[in-house]
Design an enzyme around this catalytic site. Structure first.
Site, PDB file in Angstrom:
ATOM      1  N   GLY A   9       1.039  -1.114   0.007  1.00 59.13           N
ATOM      2  CA  GLY A   9      -0.008   0.019  -0.057  1.00 59.13           C
ATOM      3  C   GLY A   9       0.897   1.253   0.109  1.00 59.13           C
ATOM      4  N   GLY A  11       1.677   3.368  -2.363  1.00 59.46           N
ATOM      5  CA  GLY A  11       1.581   4.310  -3.410  1.00 59.46           C
ATOM      6  C   GLY A  11       0.716   5.473  -2.964  1.00 59.46           C
ATOM      7  N   TYR A 145     -14.621  -4.663   9.100  1.00 59.77           N
ATOM      8  CA  TYR A 145     -13.282  -3.936   8.908  1.00 59.77           C
ATOM      9  C   TYR A 145     -12.659  -3.831  10.327  1.00 59.77           C
ATOM     10  CZ  TYR A 145      -9.911  -0.267   8.716  1.00 59.77           C
ATOM     11  OH  TYR A 145      -8.831   0.696   8.719  1.00 59.77           O
TER      12      TYR A 145
HETATM   13  N1  LIG Z   1      -6.917   6.761   6.995  1.00 53.97           N
HETATM   14  C1  LIG Z   1      -7.166   6.488   8.318  1.00 53.97           C
HETATM   15  O1  LIG Z   1      -7.965   7.039   9.119  1.00 53.97           O
HETATM   16  C2  LIG Z   1      -6.671   5.146   8.960  1.00 53.97           C
HETATM   17  C3  LIG Z   1      -7.197   4.668  10.289  1.00 53.97           C
HETATM   18  C4  LIG Z   1      -6.512   3.459  10.695  1.00 53.97           C
HETATM   19  C5  LIG Z   1      -6.114   2.742   9.735  1.00 53.97           C
HETATM   20  N2  LIG Z   1      -5.685   2.809   8.546  1.00 53.97           N
HETATM   21  C6  LIG Z   1      -5.220   1.941   7.935  1.00 53.97           C
HETATM   22  O2  LIG Z   1      -3.925   2.315   7.225  1.00 53.97           O
HETATM   23  C7  LIG Z   1      -3.671   1.765   5.946  1.00 53.97           C
HETATM   24  C8  LIG Z   1      -3.242   2.663   4.946  1.00 53.97           C
HETATM   25  O3  LIG Z   1      -4.643   3.509   4.580  1.00 53.97           O
HETATM   26  P1  LIG Z   1      -4.534   5.052   4.138  1.00 53.97           P
HETATM   27  O4  LIG Z   1      -5.184   5.767   5.118  1.00 53.97           O
HETATM   28  O5  LIG Z   1      -3.024   5.502   3.724  1.00 53.97           O
HETATM   29  O6  LIG Z   1      -5.317   4.647   2.911  1.00 53.97           O
HETATM   30  P2  LIG Z   1      -5.014   4.522   1.397  1.00 53.97           P
HETATM   31  O7  LIG Z   1      -4.561   5.905   0.757  1.00 53.97           O
HETATM   32  O8  LIG Z   1      -6.458   4.004   0.857  1.00 53.97           O
HETATM   33  O9  LIG Z   1      -4.022   3.374   1.308  1.00 53.97           O
HETATM   34  C9  LIG Z   1      -4.122   2.182   1.265  1.00 53.97           C
HETATM   35  C10 LIG Z   1      -3.306   1.575   0.174  1.00 53.97           C
HETATM   36  O10 LIG Z   1      -3.308   0.277   0.097  1.00 53.97           O
HETATM   37  C11 LIG Z   1      -3.576  -0.298  -1.336  1.00 53.97           C
HETATM   38  N3  LIG Z   1      -3.972  -1.723  -1.129  1.00 53.97           N
HETATM   39  C12 LIG Z   1      -5.386  -1.798  -0.864  1.00 53.97           C
HETATM   40  N4  LIG Z   1      -5.499  -3.203  -1.094  1.00 53.97           N
HETATM   41  C13 LIG Z   1      -4.501  -3.736  -1.396  1.00 53.97           C
HETATM   42  C14 LIG Z   1      -4.214  -5.178  -1.863  1.00 53.97           C
HETATM   43  N5  LIG Z   1      -4.940  -6.007  -1.593  1.00 53.97           N
HETATM   44  N6  LIG Z   1      -3.004  -5.214  -2.297  1.00 53.97           N
HETATM   45  C15 LIG Z   1      -1.898  -4.410  -2.441  1.00 53.97           C
HETATM   46  N7  LIG Z   1      -2.357  -2.950  -2.045  1.00 53.97           N
HETATM   47  C16 LIG Z   1      -3.484  -2.827  -1.791  1.00 53.97           C
HETATM   48  C17 LIG Z   1      -3.910   0.918  -2.179  1.00 53.97           C
HETATM   49  O11 LIG Z   1      -3.533   0.876  -3.237  1.00 53.97           O
HETATM   50  P3  LIG Z   1      -4.420   0.135  -4.832  1.00 53.97           P
HETATM   51  O12 LIG Z   1      -5.785   0.267  -4.326  1.00 53.97           O
HETATM   52  O13 LIG Z   1      -3.765   0.420  -5.802  1.00 53.97           O
HETATM   53  O14 LIG Z   1      -4.224  -1.232  -4.277  1.00 53.97           O
HETATM   54  C18 LIG Z   1      -3.585   2.021  -1.099  1.00 53.97           C
HETATM   55  O15 LIG Z   1      -2.261   2.629  -1.669  1.00 53.97           O
HETATM   56  C19 LIG Z   1      -4.707   0.763   6.129  1.00 53.97           C
HETATM   57  O16 LIG Z   1      -4.321  -0.413   6.125  1.00 53.97           O
HETATM   58  C20 LIG Z   1      -5.849   1.564   6.606  1.00 53.97           C
HETATM   59  O17 LIG Z   1      -6.649   0.396   6.987  1.00 53.97           O
HETATM   60  C21 LIG Z   1      -5.911   3.981   8.030  1.00 53.97           C
END
Ligand SMILES: NC(=O)c1ccc[n+]([C@@H]2O[C@H](COP(=O)([O-])OP(=O)(O)OC[C@H]3O[C@@H](n4cnc5c(N)ncnc54)[C@H](OP(=O)(O)O)[C@@H]3O)[C@@H](O)[C@H]2O)c1
Length: 241
Positions: A9, A11, A145
């Protein structure tokens, strides 16, 4: 030899910030995601130490591409950050099953498959595994989730227990509300944002850099004696767990 990290993830959002931090620390960084063009933009942003592998981390058939990119080098850091909240209707049991499976695939299986495939490459001693969970695992509110992220906690504790004797640490970071990522794309409202900010004792949203800094600590000298922990990085939205 230059140290090596893999960030799934990587990117966008938290993963991209983490990969950028690691490159700044001198690591070569392999970022993994499903969209090649997003990864290519991130590689430009991170710099010459970054390379990308387009792969679905939840698909066993696509993981070998990541192993090939590691190319037999010792792996210093694995950040299992890929994941998503996957919504859907719960009007039929089939729909419920599909939604639960999708959330478990995205948030749990992705980390399990990547870790299993890369485990032989992890540096012994000194390798670091990080799993990205969520505040949702601590307080609910996200249906499957929340449950999927909570499963990562058990997995992280198990990794720490089984790998400790080999000098590998495994920890879970549980972020609170973080903006500047794609996570809430199409789902956030001004009220939802305000509610989450108000719920933190610091009265602000987190940033991807807030989480990357926690990773910096865990993979650096400060994290040397830290393993099997759930590290909350949430502005005080959930206290003391
Ligand atoms: N933002 C928040 O408030 C928050 C809070 C708590 C936890 N988190 C966790 O933090 C992590 C990062 O989230 P973020 O906030 O940075 O959101 P994000 O921008 O949506 O990042 C998630 C990344 O994971 C990649 N991804 C998703 N499923 C994948 C798969 N099966 N294989 C490979 N890549 C995959 C996506 O790219 P592609 O779609 O191109 O694959 C994307 O780049 C996640 O695990 C999320 O659950 C986020």
């Amino acid at each position: 030899m230059t140290r090596l990290a893999v960030v799934t993830g990587g990117g966008t959002g938290i993963g991209r910030a983490t990969a950028g931090m690691l490159a700044g620390e001198g690591f070569d960084v392999i970022i993994v995601g499903r969209r090649a063009e997003v990864l290519a933009d991130a590689v430009k942003w991170i710099g010459p130490q970054a390379t990308a592998v387009t792969a679905d981390a939840a698909d066993p058939a696509q993981i070998p591409a990541v192993v090939e990119a590691v190319a037999g080098r010792p792996l210093d850091v694995l950040v299992n950050n890929a994941g998503a909240y996957i919504g859907g209707d719960d009007t039929t049991l089939d729909a419920v099953a599909a939604r639960w499976r999708a959330n478990l695939d995205s948030n749990v299986l992705s980390a399990v498959l990547m870790t299993t495939a890369l485990l032989p490459q992890l540096r012994r001693p000194g390798g670091k595994i990080i799993l990205t969970s969520s505040i949702a695992a601590q307080r609910g509110g996200g249906g499957p989730y929340s449950a999927a992220k909570a499963a990562l906690h058990g997995y992280g504790l198990d990794l720490a227990t089984s790998l400790g004797a080999e000098g590998i640490t495994a920890n879970v970071i549980a972020p609170g509300y973080v903006t500047d990522s794609e996570f809430f794309d199409g789902r956030m409202t001004p009220e939802g944002h305000r509610k989450r900010v108000d719920a933190s004792v610091l009265k602000r949203a987190g940033t991807p850099d807030d989480i990357a800094e926690a990773v910096r600590w865990l993979i650096g000298p400060g994290g040397g004696f830290v393993t099997g922990q759930i590290i909350n990085v949430n502005g005080g939205s959930v206290l003391g767990r």
